[in-house]
Scaffold this motif. Structure first.
Motif, PDB file in Angstrom:
ATOM      1  N   THR A  12      71.429  59.786  56.919  1.00 52.37           N
ATOM      2  CA  THR A  12      70.300  59.259  57.705  1.00 52.37           C
ATOM      3  C   THR A  12      69.492  58.202  56.935  1.00 52.37           C
ATOM      4  O   THR A  12      68.307  58.354  56.703  1.00 52.37           O
ATOM      5  CB  THR A  12      69.371  60.374  58.205  1.00 52.37           C
ATOM      6  N   LEU A  13      70.167  57.129  56.573  1.00 52.67           N
ATOM      7  CA  LEU A  13      69.505  56.043  55.848  1.00 52.67           C
ATOM      8  C   LEU A  13      68.611  55.263  56.800  1.00 52.67           C
ATOM      9  O   LEU A  13      68.922  55.136  57.985  1.00 52.67           O
ATOM     10  CB  LEU A  13      70.562  55.148  55.198  1.00 52.67           C
ATOM     11  N   PRO A  14      67.488  54.717  56.324  1.00 55.11           N
ATOM     12  CA  PRO A  14      66.465  54.143  57.210  1.00 55.11           C
ATOM     13  C   PRO A  14      66.665  52.677  57.603  1.00 55.11           C
ATOM     14  O   PRO A  14      65.746  52.045  58.106  1.00 55.11           O
ATOM     15  CB  PRO A  14      65.202  54.280  56.362  1.00 55.11           C
ATOM     16  N   PRO A  29      69.122  46.187  54.081  1.00 57.12           N
ATOM     17  CA  PRO A  29      67.898  46.968  53.930  1.00 57.12           C
ATOM     18  C   PRO A  29      66.622  46.168  54.166  1.00 57.12           C
ATOM     19  O   PRO A  29      65.634  46.711  54.637  1.00 57.12           O
ATOM     20  CB  PRO A  29      67.978  47.485  52.495  1.00 57.12           C
ATOM     21  N   VAL A  30      66.648  44.879  53.821  1.00 56.41           N
ATOM     22  CA  VAL A  30      65.495  44.011  54.070  1.00 56.41           C
ATOM     23  C   VAL A  30      65.995  42.811  54.875  1.00 56.41           C
ATOM     24  O   VAL A  30      66.785  42.009  54.363  1.00 56.41           O
ATOM     25  CB  VAL A  30      64.843  43.539  52.756  1.00 56.41           C
ATOM     26  N   TRP A 127      67.719  47.200  43.337  1.00 57.80           N
ATOM     27  CA  TRP A 127      68.406  45.944  43.598  1.00 57.80           C
ATOM     28  C   TRP A 127      67.839  45.150  44.769  1.00 57.80           C
ATOM     29  O   TRP A 127      68.023  43.936  44.832  1.00 57.80           O
ATOM     30  CB  TRP A 127      69.892  46.203  43.838  1.00 57.80           C
ATOM     31  N   ILE A 128      67.212  45.822  45.710  1.00 58.62           N
ATOM     32  CA  ILE A 128      66.742  45.137  46.915  1.00 58.62           C
ATOM     33  C   ILE A 128      65.248  45.444  47.091  1.00 58.62           C
ATOM     34  O   ILE A 128      64.873  46.377  47.803  1.00 58.62           O
ATOM     35  CB  ILE A 128      67.562  45.552  48.149  1.00 58.62           C
ATOM     36  N   PRO A 129      64.390  44.670  46.434  1.00 57.86           N
ATOM     37  CA  PRO A 129      62.946  44.906  46.519  1.00 57.86           C
ATOM     38  C   PRO A 129      62.455  44.829  47.967  1.00 57.86           C
ATOM     39  O   PRO A 129      62.910  43.997  48.744  1.00 57.86           O
ATOM     40  CB  PRO A 129      62.343  43.767  45.690  1.00 57.86           C
ATOM     41  N   GLY A 130      61.569  45.734  48.304  1.00 59.70           N
ATOM     42  CA  GLY A 130      61.012  45.765  49.654  1.00 59.70           C
ATOM     43  C   GLY A 130      61.799  46.626  50.618  1.00 59.70           C
ATOM     44  O   GLY A 130      61.419  46.751  51.787  1.00 59.70           O
ATOM     45  N   ALA A 131      62.893  47.233  50.169  1.00 59.55           N
ATOM     46  CA  ALA A 131      63.683  48.103  51.047  1.00 59.55           C
ATOM     47  C   ALA A 131      62.862  49.330  51.407  1.00 59.55           C
ATOM     48  O   ALA A 131      62.121  49.855  50.573  1.00 59.55           O
ATOM     49  CB  ALA A 131      64.973  48.527  50.360  1.00 59.55           C
ATOM     50  N   PRO A 132      62.972  49.801  52.656  1.00 57.81           N
ATOM     51  CA  PRO A 132      62.233  51.013  53.026  1.00 57.81           C
ATOM     52  C   PRO A 132      62.748  52.211  52.240  1.00 57.81           C
ATOM     53  O   PRO A 132      63.935  52.280  51.922  1.00 57.81           O
ATOM     54  CB  PRO A 132      62.516  51.165  54.524  1.00 57.81           C
TER      55      PRO A 132
END
Length: 156
Positions: A12-14, A29-30, A127-132
């Protein structure tokens, strides 16, 4: 291999921009960043046997940036199942799933994804800044929970 079921019902990834293609999960992710997340199963030397999840961060123009493997045994994903089967670390089949018999049941029935989700969250946010953030508690129930009665039942 029921890949979509693993990601939708268990991990259940957001990430709203995500899809399962074949045996891999892809996500942005972003939105509007050129970085993508790819998750698939980490193969072993045996065909159809997997001992973890392989995470990759991919740049849309530059290709793969990083790869990490989260081994099921390291994150206790099948600890209960393996204990029930009498399997110990180092024994054949410990901490792995197999896709050999093509049964109607997913090979990861009973998986505990709590620590895997926390590790995925840590990896993605590095690795992905701002990802929920990934919710790292217990997964939601897939069936509704019966509600307790708030008023006494009437006799006929």
């Amino acid at each position: 291999m029921f890949t979509e079921q693993l990601f939708a019902d268990h991990l259940t990834l957001p990430y709203t921009e995500a899809a399962v293609v074949g045996d891999a999960y892809y996500a942005a992710p972003v939105p509007n960043l050129p970085l993508r997340l790819r998750i698939d199963f980490a193969p072993t030397i045996y065909a159809g046997r997997y001992d973890g999840l392989r995470l990759q961060v991919v740049h849309m123009e530059q290709g793969r940036i990083d790869t990490a493997v989260l081994r099921f045994a390291d994150y206790g994903a099948f600890e209960v199942r393996d204990r029930r089967r009498g399997k110990k670390p180092g024994q054949d089949g410990y901490g792995t799933v197999t896709d050999w018999n093509h049964s109607e049941h997913a090979p990861w029935i009973g998986i505990n994804v709590t620590r895997l989700r926390a590790a995925i969250d840590q990896y993605v946010r590095l690795w992905i800044p701002g990802a929920p953030p990934v919710r790292t508690g217990l997964p939601p129930l897939t069936a509704p929970v019966p509600q307790a009665r708030t008023s006494p039942a009437r006799a006929r």
